[in-house]
Motif scaffolding. Structure first.
Motif: not given
Length: 147
Positions: A42-57
């Motif tokens: 993201a080069e310093g931008g916002d990241v939200v990640a839920d790395p599991r099947p069905g999880g969103l990012f």
């Protein structure tokens, strides 16, 4: 869990291989740890990640001083050998595409194969090839710096 939406995907795909001087576990973590993703993807931008099947990012990628939002959901998360997720952005014309990352050990290194399917047209396939090449190259020094 919902899988791919093949009927809404475009017909174009790309494949890019890379080899990293790091274990598959470290390379996989670079793609799933939000702090790591923020630094190089993201080069310093916002990241939200839920790395599991069905999880969103969500990636708020910074490009030319603007935030470029990318959204998706994880389809398969099989640490440390496979990661598959959907991607939607203005660069997919708002349609869902699918990115598959395969992590293959080779000695003390990792062979990575990135496949991006469902791109809307040739122009966007070429643009994504350039973008992924940039980010895959940016990952190498980050992995080297982790020690």
């Amino acid at each position: 869990m919902k899988g791919r939406n093949e009927t809404a995907m475009g017909a174009f795909r790309l494949e890019i291989p890379r080899t990293y001087d790091a274990s598959p576990e470290r390379v996989f973590r670079a793609w799933t740890d939000p702090a790591s993703m923020k630094a190089w993807l993201a080069e310093g931008g916002d990241v939200v990640a839920d790395p599991r099947p069905g999880g969103l990012f969500y990636l708020g990628m910074v490009h030319s001083g603007e935030i470029r939002p990318h959204y998706g959901r994880y389809l398969r998360v099989e640490s440390p050998r496979l990661l598959e997720f959907t991607g939607v952005s203005e660069h997919t014309h708002g349609k869902e595409s699918v990115v598959t990352l395969e992590f293959m050990p080779r000695g003390g290194q990792t062979d990575l194969r990135l496949t991006h399917e469902g791109l809307p047209d040739e122009r966007m396939a070429v643009a994504h090839t350039g973008g992924w090449t940039y980010f895959l190259d940016a990952l190498a020094p980050r992995l080297a710096g982790e020690g």
